[in-house]
Design a protein around this motif. Structure first.
Motif, PDB file in Angstrom:
ATOM      1  N   UNK A 184       1.380  15.050 -12.027  1.00 14.99           N
ATOM      2  CA  UNK A 184      -0.110  14.458 -12.232  1.00 14.99           C
ATOM      3  C   UNK A 184       0.276  13.113 -11.506  1.00 14.99           C
ATOM      4  N   UNK A 185       1.209  12.438 -12.051  1.00 20.65           N
ATOM      5  CA  UNK A 185       1.432  10.965 -11.562  1.00 20.65           C
ATOM      6  C   UNK A 185       1.633  11.048 -10.158  1.00 20.65           C
ATOM      7  N   UNK A 186       2.397  12.015  -9.444  1.00 18.63           N
ATOM      8  CA  UNK A 186       2.670  12.225  -8.161  1.00 18.63           C
ATOM      9  C   UNK A 186       1.555  12.253  -7.100  1.00 18.63           C
ATOM     10  N   UNK A 187       0.475  13.118  -7.869  1.00 19.81           N
ATOM     11  CA  UNK A 187      -0.746  13.429  -7.305  1.00 19.81           C
ATOM     12  C   UNK A 187      -1.809  12.085  -7.145  1.00 19.81           C
ATOM     13  N   UNK A 188      -1.773  11.297  -8.148  1.00 21.95           N
ATOM     14  CA  UNK A 188      -2.458  10.079  -8.371  1.00 21.95           C
ATOM     15  C   UNK A 188      -1.838   9.095  -7.394  1.00 21.95           C
ATOM     16  N   UNK A 189      -0.670   8.966  -7.402  1.00 22.61           N
ATOM     17  CA  UNK A 189       0.037   8.078  -6.279  1.00 22.61           C
ATOM     18  C   UNK A 189      -0.230   8.332  -4.742  1.00 22.61           C
ATOM     19  N   UNK A 190      -0.307   9.640  -4.573  1.00 18.67           N
ATOM     20  CA  UNK A 190      -0.647  10.176  -3.241  1.00 18.67           C
ATOM     21  C   UNK A 190      -2.273  10.028  -2.941  1.00 18.67           C
ATOM     22  N   UNK A 191      -3.116  10.134  -4.038  1.00 20.59           N
ATOM     23  CA  UNK A 191      -4.465   9.966  -3.699  1.00 20.59           C
ATOM     24  C   UNK A 191      -4.576   8.658  -3.376  1.00 20.59           C
ATOM     25  N   UNK A 192      -4.092   7.509  -4.045  1.00 19.89           N
ATOM     26  CA  UNK A 192      -4.336   6.203  -3.932  1.00 19.89           C
ATOM     27  C   UNK A 192      -3.796   5.693  -2.552  1.00 19.89           C
ATOM     28  N   UNK A 193      -2.884   6.360  -1.941  1.00 19.10           N
ATOM     29  CA  UNK A 193      -2.098   6.236  -0.611  1.00 19.10           C
ATOM     30  C   UNK A 193      -3.230   6.749   0.455  1.00 19.10           C
ATOM     31  N   UNK A 244       1.144   3.290 -11.462  1.00 16.75           N
ATOM     32  CA  UNK A 244       1.805   4.093 -11.863  1.00 16.75           C
ATOM     33  C   UNK A 244       2.164   4.571 -13.257  1.00 16.75           C
ATOM     34  N   UNK A 245       2.647   3.286 -13.754  1.00 15.18           N
ATOM     35  CA  UNK A 245       3.063   3.510 -15.378  1.00 15.18           C
ATOM     36  C   UNK A 245       1.897   3.834 -16.290  1.00 15.18           C
ATOM     37  N   UNK A 246       0.654   3.321 -15.756  1.00 15.81           N
ATOM     38  CA  UNK A 246      -0.587   3.583 -16.626  1.00 15.81           C
ATOM     39  C   UNK A 246      -0.865   5.007 -16.686  1.00 15.81           C
ATOM     40  N   UNK A 247      -0.821   5.497 -15.255  1.00 13.07           N
ATOM     41  CA  UNK A 247      -1.404   7.028 -14.854  1.00 13.07           C
ATOM     42  C   UNK A 247      -0.235   7.898 -15.764  1.00 13.07           C
ATOM     43  N   UNK A 248       1.287   7.566 -15.637  1.00 14.85           N
ATOM     44  CA  UNK A 248       2.111   8.253 -16.348  1.00 14.85           C
ATOM     45  C   UNK A 248       1.999   8.427 -17.555  1.00 14.85           C
ATOM     46  N   UNK A 249       1.850   7.062 -18.419  1.00 12.83           N
ATOM     47  CA  UNK A 249       1.529   7.215 -19.899  1.00 12.83           C
ATOM     48  C   UNK A 249       0.220   7.987 -20.220  1.00 12.83           C
ATOM     49  N   UNK A 250      -0.725   7.778 -19.510  1.00 11.71           N
ATOM     50  CA  UNK A 250      -1.926   8.722 -19.789  1.00 11.71           C
ATOM     51  C   UNK A 250      -1.545  10.175 -19.653  1.00 11.71           C
ATOM     52  N   UNK A 251      -0.999  10.559 -18.660  1.00 13.48           N
ATOM     53  CA  UNK A 251      -0.645  12.040 -18.450  1.00 13.48           C
ATOM     54  C   UNK A 251       0.550  12.361 -19.477  1.00 13.48           C
TER      55      UNK A 251
END
Length: 159
Positions: free
Chosen positions: A126-135, A107-114
């Motif tokens: 974007x981070x929330x979408x990535x977290x939902x995608x992993x779930x 989550x931290x890595x995605x948030x920093x990149x975004x």
């Protein structure tokens, strides 16, 4: 059923399914490998039929666990490079904070990149979408593994 078959079922149920929920090692491959071991130990046609069913389910699950979330992330505009940074930071986080460091680091890595790409406010979405995608990916893999284990249990009960 002998002790070796019981041990194989424990490997599938405890280790294989747990590894899917804690995405460190490929739990689906553990389930498939343990099913192969069961089919070899059983040495009957039923075992090989169950192995074929589990192999098809495992292949479909592994394909869909990446295809479905990946398509959703592309639709909302999250680039692959963002996910790769999330994975790298997640792996580092796993060693810094065992077990919980993986999801926290991701989550931290995605948030920093975004944040670098879109700014901190837009990065939350974007981070929330990535977290939902992993779930979703974990849910897909777990669903196919549970159906595979069900096929194995049905095969074991019929032998």
């Amino acid at each position: 059923m002998n002790i070796l078959q019981d041990l194989i079922f424990v490997v599938i149920a405890v280790i294989g399914l747990a590894l899917i929920l804690l995405p460190v090692l490929p739990g689906t491959l553990v389930v498939l490998g343990a099913t192969l071991a069961w089919a070899v130990v059983l040495g009957e046609p039923t075992g090989w039929i169950v192995l074929a069913v589990v192999a098809v389910l495992s292949t479909a699950g592994m394909f869909l666990q990446y295809a479905v979330p990946g398509r959703r992330l592309k639709a909302v505009g999250v680039p692959t490079s963002t996910l790769l940074l999330g994975v790298v930071v997640g792996v580092v986080g796993f060693f810094v904070l065992p077990v919980i460091g993986l999801p926290v680091g991701f989550v931290l890595g995605v948030f920093v990149a975004e944040s670098r790409r879109l700014g901190p406010t837009a990065a939350r979405g974007s981070t929330w979408h990535a977290v939902k995608a992993v779930g979703l990916s974990i849910a897909i893999e777990l669903s196919f593994a549970l159906v595979s284990v069900t096929a194995l249990v049905v095969g074991a009960l019929t032998t």
